[in-house]
Design a protein around this motif. Structure first.
Motif, PDB file in Angstrom:
ATOM      1  N   VAL A 283       0.839  -1.201   0.000  1.00  0.00           N
ATOM      2  CA  VAL A 283       0.000   0.000   0.000  1.00  0.00           C
ATOM      3  C   VAL A 283       0.871   1.247   0.000  1.00  0.00           C
ATOM      4  O   VAL A 283       2.103   1.176   0.011  1.00  0.00           O
ATOM      5  CB  VAL A 283      -0.952   0.022   1.227  1.00  0.00           C
ATOM      6  CG1 VAL A 283      -1.911  -1.140   1.186  1.00  0.00           C
ATOM      7  CG2 VAL A 283      -0.160   0.005   2.522  1.00  0.00           C
ATOM      8  N   GLU A 284       0.209   2.403   0.015  1.00  0.00           N
ATOM      9  CA  GLU A 284       0.903   3.672  -0.137  1.00  0.00           C
ATOM     10  C   GLU A 284       1.773   4.017   1.071  1.00  0.00           C
ATOM     11  O   GLU A 284       1.810   3.299   2.061  1.00  0.00           O
ATOM     12  CB  GLU A 284      -0.136   4.778  -0.348  1.00  0.00           C
ATOM     13  CG  GLU A 284      -1.141   4.860   0.781  1.00  0.00           C
ATOM     14  CD  GLU A 284      -2.313   5.766   0.450  1.00  0.00           C
ATOM     15  OE1 GLU A 284      -2.072   6.902   0.025  1.00  0.00           O
ATOM     16  OE2 GLU A 284      -3.456   5.326   0.616  1.00  0.00           O
ATOM     17  N   ARG A 285       2.440   5.139   0.983  1.00  0.00           N
ATOM     18  CA  ARG A 285       3.339   5.580   2.040  1.00  0.00           C
ATOM     19  C   ARG A 285       2.596   5.847   3.343  1.00  0.00           C
ATOM     20  O   ARG A 285       1.421   6.175   3.349  1.00  0.00           O
ATOM     21  CB  ARG A 285       4.046   6.856   1.600  1.00  0.00           C
ATOM     22  CG  ARG A 285       4.971   6.671   0.411  1.00  0.00           C
ATOM     23  CD  ARG A 285       5.526   8.005  -0.022  1.00  0.00           C
ATOM     24  NE  ARG A 285       6.557   7.859  -1.030  1.00  0.00           N
ATOM     25  CZ  ARG A 285       7.206   8.874  -1.591  1.00  0.00           C
ATOM     26  NH1 ARG A 285       6.905  10.115  -1.229  1.00  0.00           N
ATOM     27  NH2 ARG A 285       8.133   8.656  -2.494  1.00  0.00           N
ATOM     28  N   LEU A 286       3.338   5.741   4.434  1.00  0.00           N
ATOM     29  CA  LEU A 286       2.789   6.033   5.747  1.00  0.00           C
ATOM     30  C   LEU A 286       3.488   7.246   6.351  1.00  0.00           C
ATOM     31  O   LEU A 286       4.644   7.550   6.028  1.00  0.00           O
ATOM     32  CB  LEU A 286       2.947   4.833   6.675  1.00  0.00           C
ATOM     33  CG  LEU A 286       2.072   3.614   6.374  1.00  0.00           C
ATOM     34  CD1 LEU A 286       2.330   2.528   7.396  1.00  0.00           C
ATOM     35  CD2 LEU A 286       0.600   3.995   6.369  1.00  0.00           C
ATOM     36  N   TYR A 287       2.758   7.885   7.262  1.00  0.00           N
ATOM     37  CA  TYR A 287       3.249   9.113   7.875  1.00  0.00           C
ATOM     38  C   TYR A 287       2.995   9.081   9.376  1.00  0.00           C
ATOM     39  O   TYR A 287       2.107   8.383   9.865  1.00  0.00           O
ATOM     40  CB  TYR A 287       2.538  10.337   7.282  1.00  0.00           C
ATOM     41  CG  TYR A 287       2.758  10.537   5.806  1.00  0.00           C
ATOM     42  CD1 TYR A 287       3.694  11.449   5.342  1.00  0.00           C
ATOM     43  CD2 TYR A 287       2.020   9.807   4.872  1.00  0.00           C
ATOM     44  CE1 TYR A 287       3.896  11.638   3.983  1.00  0.00           C
ATOM     45  CE2 TYR A 287       2.216   9.989   3.510  1.00  0.00           C
ATOM     46  CZ  TYR A 287       3.151  10.904   3.071  1.00  0.00           C
ATOM     47  OH  TYR A 287       3.352  11.087   1.725  1.00  0.00           O
ATOM     48  N   ARG A 288       3.783   9.858  10.096  1.00  0.00           N
ATOM     49  CA  ARG A 288       3.533  10.160  11.498  1.00  0.00           C
ATOM     50  C   ARG A 288       3.256  11.657  11.614  1.00  0.00           C
ATOM     51  O   ARG A 288       3.674  12.442  10.765  1.00  0.00           O
ATOM     52  CB  ARG A 288       4.744   9.806  12.364  1.00  0.00           C
ATOM     53  CG  ARG A 288       5.087   8.329  12.431  1.00  0.00           C
ATOM     54  CD  ARG A 288       4.263   7.611  13.459  1.00  0.00           C
ATOM     55  NE  ARG A 288       4.745   6.241  13.674  1.00  0.00           N
ATOM     56  CZ  ARG A 288       4.204   5.399  14.545  1.00  0.00           C
ATOM     57  NH1 ARG A 288       3.175   5.785  15.291  1.00  0.00           N
ATOM     58  NH2 ARG A 288       4.690   4.177  14.689  1.00  0.00           N
ATOM     59  N   VAL A 289       2.554  12.029  12.675  1.00  0.00           N
ATOM     60  CA  VAL A 289       2.310  13.445  12.932  1.00  0.00           C
ATOM     61  C   VAL A 289       2.720  13.764  14.362  1.00  0.00           C
ATOM     62  O   VAL A 289       2.679  12.895  15.243  1.00  0.00           O
ATOM     63  CB  VAL A 289       0.829  13.826  12.706  1.00  0.00           C
ATOM     64  CG1 VAL A 289       0.433  13.629  11.256  1.00  0.00           C
ATOM     65  CG2 VAL A 289      -0.085  13.044  13.622  1.00  0.00           C
TER      66      VAL A 289
END
Length: 358
Positions: free
Chosen positions: A276-282
């Motif tokens: 699946v697509e990229r992952l991010y943190r906030v």
């Protein structure tokens, strides 16, 4: 056109508005060319601070960015902050907020937000352009019990040159430029009775308080490995993994921002497996966290508090002002409180709050 360009072309990267079907040449919200939507938003010009006027606003002083009309005076008194029993006279200056919405690099006034189109005519400037006129009425009022509890009705006019129809719904101007607005008429109201016999004060048209958001900062998304990103995010209050459907500044329930959708543990495993697509943190230290019912009640409270200061307008500026006043640096909406589908939605107010996991 590849899938990434197709995704970007559905949003205006200048104001985040949805674009109409087909191949529009201009955004109907802010008037910017749609071709700009195919560029990475980081390349868009960043807003710069123009003329400012410091006015008392709620419990703190705020800088109102966007310029003024004719009377750039810091002595102007906004609604709700006149405390003497007498009416302001011809030597006094009052400030009235126009219903404007912050866009990249400036402001826009739209018929969706209180402005009414009143007429149009040929511009008579040697071109085929049409000059469109808009008007809106706003009310200035004193503090409770002051100024004999009378209200000042103010009619504001604005003009815009219509080009291929994109400004027929409103107008736009950049920070630091002269706003295309002027006071058309003003009169006092006592109870329900107009008092045209009373002199009116000088009137200063103001943009709402502009709270810096995504496009106002020359920032980019951070890049970290998985361990660094988790450690970084856990310094704040939001610890999940997210996907980012669109990197452009958008209009969100919390005003201008970048929405990120939380992914499940299974989704995270698929991501790290390359499926699946990229992952991010906030990283958010004081996010507003609420579900649909809480957000509905909170919006009513925001509207009431904004109305007490003359900021009762159907634009993002009202919500952005309140969230900034309360010290929130982001928002986290439960799955039933946002329009994006999937899990919880985090609304980042700055790109530096987002980290791409590499």
């Amino acid at each position: 056109m590849n899938s990434s360009e197709q995704s970007l072309s559905r949003f205006c990267t200048f104001c985040g508005a949805d674009l109409p079907p087909g191949h529009p040449r201009f955004c109907i919200e802010c008037g910017q060319p749609v071709e700009s939507s195919l560029r990475v938003e980081d390349a868009a010009p960043h807003a710069t601070t123009g003329p400012t006027v410091r006015l008392a606003n709620a419990r703190t002083g705020q800088i109102v960015v966007g310029g003024t009309v004719k009377l750039p005076s810091s002595g102007a008194v906004p609604p709700g902050l006149w405390f003497t029993p007498e009416l302001p006279g011809p030597d006094d200056i009052v400030a009235i907020y126009a219903p404007l919405r912050a866009v990249v690099g400036g402001w826009s006034g739209l018929t969706d937000h209180g402005w009414k189109k009143c007429d149009q005519e040929w511009a008579a400037d040697g071109t085929s352009r049409t000059l469109v006129r808009f008007t809106v009425e706003r009310v200035w009022f004193a503090a409770p019990g002051a100024a004999h509890n009378m209200r000042l009705q103010v009619q504001i006019g604005a003009v815009a040159h219509a080009d291929e129809g994109r400004t027929r719904r409103g107008f736009r101007y950049r920070i630091g430029a002269d706003p295309p607005m002027d006071v058309v008429a003003a009169w006092w109201i006592e109870g329900q009775t107009p008092r045209f016999d009373l002199p009116v004060p000088q009137i200063q048209i103001m943009a709402p308080p502009r709270v810096p958001r995504v496009s106002d900062y020359p920032e980019t998304v951070r890049r970290m490995n998985a361990r660094e990103a988790e450690t970084w995010a856990r310094q704040g209050e939001v610890h999940g993994l997210f996907r980012m459907p669109n990197s452009a500044q958008q209009r969100t329930p919390a005003g201008r921002g970048i929405p990120l959708i939380e992914v499940s543990a299974l989704g995270a495993l698929l991501r790290f497996g390359g499926a699946v697509e990229r992952l991010y943190r906030v990283q958010m230290f004081r996010p507003l966290v609420c579900d649909a019912a809480t957000w509905k009640r909170l919006k009513q409270r925001i509207a009431q508090e904004a109305a007490s200061l003359g900021l009762d307008m159907n634009t993002d500026a009202m919500i952005e002002w309140w969230l900034d006043r309360e010290g929130y640096d982001g928002a986290l909406f439960e799955r039933n409180a946002h329009p994006y589908g999937g899990g919880r939605a985090a609304i980042a107010f700055r790109r530096s709050q987002i980290a791409l996991i590499e």
